[in-house]
Design a protein around this motif. Structure first.
Motif, PDB file in Angstrom:
ATOM      1  N   VAL A 208       0.835  -1.207   0.000  1.00  0.00           N
ATOM      2  CA  VAL A 208       0.000   0.000   0.000  1.00  0.00           C
ATOM      3  C   VAL A 208       0.868   1.254   0.000  1.00  0.00           C
ATOM      4  CG1 VAL A 208      -1.689   1.322   1.328  1.00  0.00           C
ATOM      5  CG2 VAL A 208      -1.928  -1.169   1.120  1.00  0.00           C
ATOM      6  N   LEU A 209       1.945   1.253   0.767  1.00  0.00           N
ATOM      7  CA  LEU A 209       2.847   2.409   0.801  1.00  0.00           C
ATOM      8  C   LEU A 209       3.421   2.684  -0.583  1.00  0.00           C
ATOM      9  CD1 LEU A 209       4.756   1.727   4.159  1.00  0.00           C
ATOM     10  CD2 LEU A 209       3.057   3.515   3.739  1.00  0.00           C
ATOM     11  N   ARG A 210       3.800   1.629  -1.289  1.00  0.00           N
ATOM     12  CA  ARG A 210       4.320   1.810  -2.647  1.00  0.00           C
ATOM     13  C   ARG A 210       3.217   2.270  -3.592  1.00  0.00           C
ATOM     14  NH1 ARG A 210       8.311  -3.540  -2.805  1.00  0.00           N
ATOM     15  NH2 ARG A 210      10.151  -2.469  -1.936  1.00  0.00           N
ATOM     16  N   GLN A 211       2.010   1.773  -3.369  1.00  0.00           N
ATOM     17  CA  GLN A 211       0.875   2.192  -4.189  1.00  0.00           C
ATOM     18  C   GLN A 211       0.620   3.690  -4.035  1.00  0.00           C
ATOM     19  OE1 GLN A 211      -3.329   1.023  -3.160  1.00  0.00           O
ATOM     20  NE2 GLN A 211      -3.055  -0.325  -4.936  1.00  0.00           N
ATOM     21  N   PHE A 212       0.782   4.197  -2.806  1.00  0.00           N
ATOM     22  CA  PHE A 212       0.580   5.620  -2.524  1.00  0.00           C
ATOM     23  C   PHE A 212       1.844   6.456  -2.752  1.00  0.00           C
ATOM     24  CE2 PHE A 212      -3.000   4.508   0.668  1.00  0.00           C
ATOM     25  CZ  PHE A 212      -3.908   4.422  -0.393  1.00  0.00           C
ATOM     26  N   GLU A 213       2.893   5.812  -3.298  1.00  0.00           N
ATOM     27  CA  GLU A 213       4.149   6.464  -3.672  1.00  0.00           C
ATOM     28  C   GLU A 213       4.885   7.072  -2.479  1.00  0.00           C
ATOM     29  OE1 GLU A 213       3.297   9.170  -6.838  1.00  0.00           O
ATOM     30  OE2 GLU A 213       2.840   7.569  -8.263  1.00  0.00           O
ATOM     31  N   TYR A 214       4.838   6.361  -1.345  1.00  0.00           N
ATOM     32  CA  TYR A 214       5.687   6.754  -0.216  1.00  0.00           C
ATOM     33  C   TYR A 214       7.144   6.485  -0.591  1.00  0.00           C
ATOM     34  CZ  TYR A 214       2.016   7.382   3.347  1.00  0.00           C
ATOM     35  OH  TYR A 214       0.953   7.844   4.085  1.00  0.00           O
ATOM     36  N   ASP A 215       8.047   7.305  -0.071  1.00  0.00           N
ATOM     37  CA  ASP A 215       9.475   7.101  -0.323  1.00  0.00           C
ATOM     38  C   ASP A 215      10.134   6.224   0.738  1.00  0.00           C
ATOM     39  OD1 ASP A 215       9.525   8.726  -2.622  1.00  0.00           O
ATOM     40  OD2 ASP A 215       9.615  10.527  -1.366  1.00  0.00           O
ATOM     41  N   ASP A 216       9.632   6.298   1.977  1.00  0.00           N
ATOM     42  CA  ASP A 216      10.243   5.540   3.068  1.00  0.00           C
ATOM     43  C   ASP A 216       9.185   5.183   4.097  1.00  0.00           C
ATOM     44  OD1 ASP A 216       9.821   7.969   4.544  1.00  0.00           O
ATOM     45  OD2 ASP A 216      11.749   8.709   3.814  1.00  0.00           O
ATOM     46  N   ALA A 217       9.581   4.458   5.129  1.00  0.00           N
ATOM     47  CA  ALA A 217       8.646   4.020   6.164  1.00  0.00           C
ATOM     48  C   ALA A 217       9.399   3.746   7.465  1.00  0.00           C
ATOM     49  CB  ALA A 217       7.903   2.758   5.726  1.00  0.00           C
ATOM     50  N   PRO A 218       8.744   3.980   8.616  1.00  0.00           N
ATOM     51  CA  PRO A 218       9.362   3.619   9.899  1.00  0.00           C
ATOM     52  C   PRO A 218       9.433   2.095  10.023  1.00  0.00           C
ATOM     53  CG  PRO A 218       7.095   4.331  10.236  1.00  0.00           C
ATOM     54  CD  PRO A 218       7.411   4.589   8.800  1.00  0.00           C
ATOM     55  N   CYS A 219      10.549   1.593  10.533  1.00  0.00           N
ATOM     56  CA  CYS A 219      10.752   0.144  10.612  1.00  0.00           C
ATOM     57  C   CYS A 219      11.363  -0.262  11.953  1.00  0.00           C
ATOM     58  CB  CYS A 219      11.700  -0.331   9.503  1.00  0.00           C
ATOM     59  SG  CYS A 219      11.098  -0.031   7.828  1.00  0.00           S
ATOM     60  N   LEU A 220      11.024  -1.462  12.384  1.00  0.00           N
ATOM     61  CA  LEU A 220      11.691  -2.110  13.503  1.00  0.00           C
ATOM     62  C   LEU A 220      12.627  -3.163  12.927  1.00  0.00           C
ATOM     63  CD1 LEU A 220       8.753  -2.698  16.020  1.00  0.00           C
ATOM     64  CD2 LEU A 220      10.627  -1.074  16.284  1.00  0.00           C
ATOM     65  N   ILE A 221      13.863  -3.194  13.402  1.00  0.00           N
ATOM     66  CA  ILE A 221      14.832  -4.146  12.883  1.00  0.00           C
ATOM     67  C   ILE A 221      14.962  -5.321  13.844  1.00  0.00           C
ATOM     68  CG2 ILE A 221      17.237  -4.497  12.212  1.00  0.00           C
ATOM     69  CD1 ILE A 221      17.359  -1.641  11.326  1.00  0.00           C
ATOM     70  N   ALA A 222      14.660  -6.512  13.345  1.00  0.00           N
ATOM     71  CA  ALA A 222      14.754  -7.724  14.165  1.00  0.00           C
ATOM     72  C   ALA A 222      16.217  -8.074  14.377  1.00  0.00           C
ATOM     73  CB  ALA A 222      14.018  -8.876  13.487  1.00  0.00           C
ATOM     74  N   THR A 223      16.544  -8.491  15.604  1.00  0.00           N
ATOM     75  CA  THR A 223      17.918  -8.870  15.919  1.00  0.00           C
ATOM     76  C   THR A 223      18.157 -10.356  15.738  1.00  0.00           C
ATOM     77  OG1 THR A 223      17.317  -9.119  18.255  1.00  0.00           O
ATOM     78  CG2 THR A 223      18.180  -6.978  17.554  1.00  0.00           C
ATOM     79  N   ASP A 224      17.061 -11.131  15.470  1.00  0.00           N
ATOM     80  CA  ASP A 224      17.208 -12.572  15.272  1.00  0.00           C
ATOM     81  C   ASP A 224      17.923 -12.860  13.970  1.00  0.00           C
ATOM     82  OD1 ASP A 224      15.542 -13.831  17.495  1.00  0.00           O
ATOM     83  OD2 ASP A 224      14.156 -12.365  16.635  1.00  0.00           O
ATOM     84  N   ASP A 225      18.439 -14.077  13.875  1.00  0.00           N
ATOM     85  CA  ASP A 225      19.079 -14.521  12.645  1.00  0.00           C
ATOM     86  C   ASP A 225      18.081 -14.482  11.490  1.00  0.00           C
ATOM     87  OD1 ASP A 225      21.566 -16.027  11.521  1.00  0.00           O
ATOM     88  OD2 ASP A 225      19.823 -17.146  10.800  1.00  0.00           O
ATOM     89  N   GLU A 226      18.566 -14.251  10.271  1.00  0.00           N
ATOM     90  CA  GLU A 226      17.683 -14.129   9.118  1.00  0.00           C
ATOM     91  C   GLU A 226      16.890 -15.402   8.844  1.00  0.00           C
ATOM     92  OE1 GLU A 226      19.912 -12.861   5.790  1.00  0.00           O
ATOM     93  OE2 GLU A 226      20.397 -10.904   6.620  1.00  0.00           O
TER      94      GLU A 226
END
Length: 293
Positions: A75-93
């Motif tokens: 949806v963010l890309r649909q509305f042409e947002y450039d960026d977004a707030p994110c939480l970064i997981a510390t667990d292994d990928e």
């Protein structure tokens, strides 16, 4: 005492959307689903409330793998947002976040709605964004009012109707905790079950005894019987809770012994010829007992 590592970094980061890569394909028909349209409406009305969850950046490319929030990203890309707030997981990928958390819990949804209101979003706009009546927004906004902290902790990862909370509020904290323990253990977080537990609650554990039990067709004798049976049930539940781990461990050990026993060709052959019923029971135990039960 050893501290458990956090699953996420404490602070949010604003990440460009072109550096976030989805971790799975988009299911067919998603764009026409109610969930997609609800999130689309929510972001259009009030913006992104819940941050995306991403893995650590790839050292070579600088890209992040998206762990949770695929619809929000679309949806963010649909509305042409450039960026977004994110939480970064510390667990292994290799840790698959979506396998562990598939749906938004009711308590988590409450926190999101409350946070939006605190940021100045009106209840009317939230009702439009979430495609629900404004009175239901109020119920979700006030979901945890009158519930003790221990009950909130038990419910934090559960999905349940907002109409369960008003029933629990009629009970004192100690009784709230007893009832929610039973509801969670029975995997039954429905309003009828909560009302049944309320009916079986002694007057001294109710906030307003004179108002809580007015249900047509139920006599005082029936209410008294329900109270006794519920007290007995809760006692049995506590007993099972205390011994559950030990019982399961013993069953798993017994399963291992029986598996080795049947690995002996002579024993297996003897049971098959002379004790087929016993053999069938042993095989059933081996197939069903596990630590996941």
């Amino acid at each position: 005492m050893t501290e458990l590592p956090l699953g996420f970094e404490m602070s949010q980061l604003v990440i460009p959307l072109d550096r976030i890569l989805p971790s799975r394909k988009t299911p067919e028909g998603l764009l026409n689903s109610r969930k997609f349209k609800q999130i689309q409406s929510s972001i259009a009305e009030v913006g992104l409330i819940e941050p995306l969850t991403i893995g650590k950046a790839n050292k070579a490319t600088g890209h992040h793998i998206l762990l949770d929030g695929h619809i929000r990203l679309m949806v963010l890309r649909q509305f042409e947002y450039d960026d977004a707030p994110c939480l970064i997981a510390t667990d292994d990928e290799s840790y698959t976040y979506n396998n562990r958390i598939n749906r938004l819990s009711t308590v988590h949804e409450h926190y999101m709605i409350r946070r939006a209101v605190e940021h100045g979003v009106s209840r009317e706009r939230l009702a439009i964004a979430l495609n629900m009546d404004i009175s239901f927004v109020d119920k979700k906004l006030n979901l945890l009012d009158g519930l003790c902290a221990e009950v909130v902790e038990l419910l934090k990862d559960q999905e349940f109707s907002a109409y369960v909370s008003p029933v629990l509020r009629k009970m004192k904290p100690i009784r709230q905790l007893e009832c929610v323990e039973l509801m969670v253990s029975a995997n039954n977080l429905t309003v009828p079950y909560a009302q049944a537990l309320l009916m079986a609650t002694p007057d001294n554990l109710l906030v307003e005894p004179s108002k809580a039990k007015r249900i047509n067709g139920v006599t005082p004798e029936q209410i008294s019987k329900m109270e006794r049976e519920m007290t007995n049930l809760h006692g049995q539940y506590k007993l099972v809770e205390q011994t559950y781990g030990e019982v399961i461990l013993n069953l798993v050990l017994a399963k291992g012994y029986l598996s080795k026993l049947l690995d002996n060709p002579q024993v297996s052959r003897y049971l098959r010829l002379h004790q087929p019923d016993v053999l069938a029971e042993i095989e059933n135990i081996i197939q069903t007992v596990s630590l996941d039960k």
